[in-house]
Design an enzyme around this catalytic site. Structure first.
Site, PDB file in Angstrom:
ATOM      1  N   TYR A  58       0.734  -1.342   0.345  1.00  0.00           N
ATOM      2  CA  TYR A  58      -0.058  -0.224   0.061  1.00  0.00           C
ATOM      3  C   TYR A  58       0.600   1.518   0.528  1.00  0.00           C
ATOM      4  CZ  TYR A  58      -3.468  -3.269   1.636  1.00  0.00           C
ATOM      5  OH  TYR A  58      -4.867  -4.302   1.541  1.00  0.00           O
ATOM      6  N   PRO A 198     -15.695  -4.535   2.448  1.00  0.00           N
ATOM      7  CA  PRO A 198     -16.768  -4.922   3.154  1.00  0.00           C
ATOM      8  C   PRO A 198     -17.579  -4.088   2.781  1.00  0.00           C
ATOM      9  CG  PRO A 198     -15.793  -4.009   5.362  1.00  0.00           C
ATOM     10  CD  PRO A 198     -14.635  -3.670   3.610  1.00  0.00           C
ATOM     11  N   LEU A 199     -18.070  -2.633   1.927  1.00  0.00           N
ATOM     12  CA  LEU A 199     -19.227  -1.517   1.736  1.00  0.00           C
ATOM     13  C   LEU A 199     -18.926  -1.717   0.519  1.00  0.00           C
ATOM     14  CD1 LEU A 199     -18.102   0.866   4.220  1.00  0.00           C
ATOM     15  CD2 LEU A 199     -19.991  -0.726   4.426  1.00  0.00           C
ATOM     16  N   ALA A 200     -18.188  -3.078   0.126  1.00  0.00           N
ATOM     17  CA  ALA A 200     -17.471  -2.857  -1.576  1.00  0.00           C
ATOM     18  C   ALA A 200     -16.617  -1.362  -2.263  1.00  0.00           C
ATOM     19  CB  ALA A 200     -19.150  -3.513  -2.784  1.00  0.00           C
ATOM     20  N   LEU A 204     -21.688  -0.505  -1.099  1.00  0.00           N
ATOM     21  CA  LEU A 204     -22.848  -0.158  -0.343  1.00  0.00           C
ATOM     22  C   LEU A 204     -22.796   0.493   0.145  1.00  0.00           C
ATOM     23  CD1 LEU A 204     -22.331  -4.146   1.065  1.00  0.00           C
ATOM     24  CD2 LEU A 204     -23.864  -3.137  -1.018  1.00  0.00           C
TER      25      LEU A 204
HETATM   26  N1  LIG Z   1      -6.204  -8.776   0.966  1.00  0.00           N
HETATM   27  C1  LIG Z   1      -6.947  -7.713  -0.141  1.00  0.00           C
HETATM   28  O1  LIG Z   1      -5.914  -8.367  -0.515  1.00  0.00           O
HETATM   29  C2  LIG Z   1      -7.305  -6.679  -0.074  1.00  0.00           C
HETATM   30  C3  LIG Z   1      -7.743  -6.166  -0.963  1.00  0.00           C
HETATM   31  C4  LIG Z   1      -8.658  -4.315  -0.657  1.00  0.00           C
HETATM   32  C5  LIG Z   1      -8.711  -4.260   0.433  1.00  0.00           C
HETATM   33  N2  LIG Z   1      -8.368  -4.685   1.296  1.00  0.00           N
HETATM   34  C6  LIG Z   1      -8.023  -4.437   2.485  1.00  0.00           C
HETATM   35  O2  LIG Z   1      -9.487  -3.947   3.075  1.00  0.00           O
HETATM   36  C7  LIG Z   1      -9.440  -2.793   3.265  1.00  0.00           C
HETATM   37  C8  LIG Z   1     -10.916  -1.760   3.486  1.00  0.00           C
HETATM   38  O3  LIG Z   1     -10.913  -2.644   1.742  1.00  0.00           O
HETATM   39  P1  LIG Z   1     -11.414  -1.105   1.001  1.00  0.00           P
HETATM   40  O4  LIG Z   1     -10.841  -0.222   1.081  1.00  0.00           O
HETATM   41  O5  LIG Z   1     -11.394  -2.344  -0.653  1.00  0.00           O
HETATM   42  O6  LIG Z   1     -13.218  -1.490   0.442  1.00  0.00           O
HETATM   43  P2  LIG Z   1     -14.006  -0.997   2.071  1.00  0.00           P
HETATM   44  O7  LIG Z   1     -13.846  -0.893   2.437  1.00  0.00           O
HETATM   45  O8  LIG Z   1     -14.771  -1.564   1.317  1.00  0.00           O
HETATM   46  O9  LIG Z   1     -14.414   0.789   1.111  1.00  0.00           O
HETATM   47  C9  LIG Z   1     -14.130   1.597   2.045  1.00  0.00           C
HETATM   48  C10 LIG Z   1     -14.694   3.564   1.069  1.00  0.00           C
HETATM   49  O10 LIG Z   1     -16.121   3.003   1.288  1.00  0.00           O
HETATM   50  C11 LIG Z   1     -16.240   4.277   2.095  1.00  0.00           C
HETATM   51  N3  LIG Z   1     -16.865   4.426   3.149  1.00  0.00           N
HETATM   52  C12 LIG Z   1     -15.887   4.003   4.437  1.00  0.00           C
HETATM   53  N4  LIG Z   1     -16.913   3.894   5.512  1.00  0.00           N
HETATM   54  C13 LIG Z   1     -18.193   4.187   5.022  1.00  0.00           C
HETATM   55  C14 LIG Z   1     -19.248   5.181   5.523  1.00  0.00           C
HETATM   56  N5  LIG Z   1     -19.765   5.039   6.940  1.00  0.00           N
HETATM   57  N6  LIG Z   1     -20.329   5.667   5.100  1.00  0.00           N
HETATM   58  C15 LIG Z   1     -20.282   5.794   3.492  1.00  0.00           C
HETATM   59  N7  LIG Z   1     -18.647   5.531   2.750  1.00  0.00           N
HETATM   60  C16 LIG Z   1     -17.941   4.972   3.346  1.00  0.00           C
HETATM   61  C17 LIG Z   1     -15.046   5.483   1.751  1.00  0.00           C
HETATM   62  O11 LIG Z   1     -15.157   5.506   0.643  1.00  0.00           O
HETATM   63  P3  LIG Z   1     -15.292   6.702  -0.122  1.00  0.00           P
HETATM   64  O12 LIG Z   1     -15.611   8.078   1.103  1.00  0.00           O
HETATM   65  O13 LIG Z   1     -14.855   7.947  -1.188  1.00  0.00           O
HETATM   66  O14 LIG Z   1     -16.542   6.466  -0.854  1.00  0.00           O
HETATM   67  C18 LIG Z   1     -14.207   4.346   1.925  1.00  0.00           C
HETATM   68  O15 LIG Z   1     -12.787   5.045   1.226  1.00  0.00           O
HETATM   69  C19 LIG Z   1      -8.428  -1.898   3.114  1.00  0.00           C
HETATM   70  O16 LIG Z   1      -8.384  -0.183   3.450  1.00  0.00           O
HETATM   71  C20 LIG Z   1      -7.267  -2.560   2.353  1.00  0.00           C
HETATM   72  O17 LIG Z   1      -6.787  -2.540   4.450  1.00  0.00           O
HETATM   73  C21 LIG Z   1      -7.051  -5.867   1.286  1.00  0.00           C
END
Ligand SMILES: NC(=O)c1ccc[n+]([C@@H]2O[C@H](COP(=O)([O-])OP(=O)(O)OC[C@H]3O[C@@H](n4cnc5c(N)ncnc54)[C@H](OP(=O)(O)O)[C@@H]3O)[C@@H](O)[C@H]2O)c1
Length: 322
Positions: A58, A198-200, A204
């Site tokens: 990252y 988890p929030l796609a 979501l």
């Molecule tokens: N192991 C792996 O291969 C892998 C792959 C992907 C991710 N990850 C890990 O998983 C973590 C989370 O996954 P992700 O970031 O891909 O997706 P996510 O957690 O599903 O989505 C994060 C995004 O959702 C929005 N959000 C978050 N909380 C919210 C709320 N309460 N209300 C409204 N919008 C909200 C924000 O974007 P906006 O405000 O800009 O809309 C935020 O940047 C990453 O940071 C990383 O550490 C691991």
């Protein structure tokens, strides 16, 4: 905050903080975000969050540095999780890379060290030999994997000769694959599934629609944000809103409560601001009724996005603005 009921040295909160966003230009949050990132970490600590997930990949190490600096003296109180990107994950390389990650994080030991994804060529036997020696010298607490299928997770455990505590995989209402075998295994064997995205990636949250897609390269590359898929998701978002209203909550909080319903699942949503972190932490307290859960499952099943190869030409067209 709620915590997983498992015999880990430090409690693991049901909601953790994902930090891919930290120091990663591809999320499009701009230079101001680095300061906000530190505030998000401090607020998470206040709210009882104990799981902080990063990776050497990252921001090419920047996420680890930002996280370590923001945790400061609290580093030892929480579960700091990082990941090795398995380019050549033979034992000596695993050892060197763990040392480099620990230095960037400013920790004496990485509480949970995960293999970011399965290497198709290098067997886990040599990777886990490296992990075992890191555990033996105390540089690594627990070993984890990420994006592993069940068979390979169990093979990794056999190779390590100890538990591989967690498997970090994509898991949300619209990516339910882990429910088939990974989550049942975690429950039966006392392991953890760490739900990423988890929030796609915000799909979501209900914040985006066909006329208002998110910015940034990460989500431009995610087919869920194609205008057609945002349109197809309308009914699902409406169901999320309905359940959310009954709990005085938001669609995102209900989407998190959906995955957290399983006792051995924790979620690590990323956050673009402090308020999101607060809402995400609060989601750990929401208990869905059986009827609500059933309604969410039905709505999620009815959502049929265009994905895979069929999505490619549409993504090119969306990129070209046609
Ligand atoms: N192991 C792996 O291969 C892998 C792959 C992907 C991710 N990850 C890990 O998983 C973590 C989370 O996954 P992700 O970031 O891909 O997706 P996510 O957690 O599903 O989505 C994060 C995004 O959702 C929005 N959000 C978050 N909380 C919210 C709320 N309460 N209300 C409204 N919008 C909200 C924000 O974007 P906006 O405000 O800009 O809309 C935020 O940047 C990453 O940071 C990383 O550490 C691991």
């Amino acid at each position: 905050m709620r915590y997983v009921r498992l015999d880990t040295p430090k409690p693991i909160s049901k909601i953790g903080l994902g930090t891919w966003q930290f120091g990663s230009r591809e999320w499009g949050y701009g230079p101001e975000y680095e300061r906000r990132a530190a505030e998000i970490v401090r607020r998470a600590l206040d709210l009882g969050v104990t799981l902080f997930d990063t990776a050497e990949l990252y921001g090419f190490g920047r996420s680890e540095r930002i996280l370590g600096a923001a945790l400061g003296d609290d580093r030892g109180k929480v579960v700091v999780a990082s990941k090795i990107f398995p380019l050549l994950p033979v034992a000596p390389v695993v050892q060197q890379r763990a040392v480099a990650s620990a230095a960037r994080l400013g920790v004496d030991g990485i509480d949970l060290y995960q293999v970011h994804q399965a290497n198709p060529v290098v067997a886990d036997t040599t990777t886990m030999r490296g992990m075992r020696s890191l555990q033996d010298v105390g540089l690594v607490g627990e070993v984890g994997v990420s994006n592993y299928g069940l068979r390979r997770w169990r093979f990794a455990e056999a190779a390590l000769g100890r538990r591989v505590l967690s498997n970090q995989v994509r898991y949300s209402m619209i990516d339910r694959g882990p429910e088939e075998d990974l989550i049942p295994y975690a429950e039966q064997a006392g392991r953890i599934v760490i739900a990423y995205s988890p929030l796609a990636q915000g799909f979501l949250s209900g914040r985006y629609d066909a006329t208002n897609p998110p910015a940034g390269a990460v989500r431009r590359a995610n087919p869920y944000f194609l205008p057609e898929n945002l349109e197809r998701g309308t009914a699902l978002i409406a169901t999320l809103r309905e359940v959310a209203d009954a709990h005085d909550a938001t669609p995102s909080q209900i989407a998190l409560a959906y995955v957290l319903r399983h006792p051995n699942v924790v979620a690590i949503p990323g956050a673009s601001g402090v308020e999101q972190m607060e809402r995400n932490a609060a989601a750990a307290e929401i208990d869905l009724t059986d009827d609500e859960y059933a309604a969410l499952v039905a709505a999620a099943r009815a959502f049929r996005p265009v994905t895979g190869l069929a999505a490619v030409p549409r993504m090119v067209r969306a990129r070209l603005g046609r």
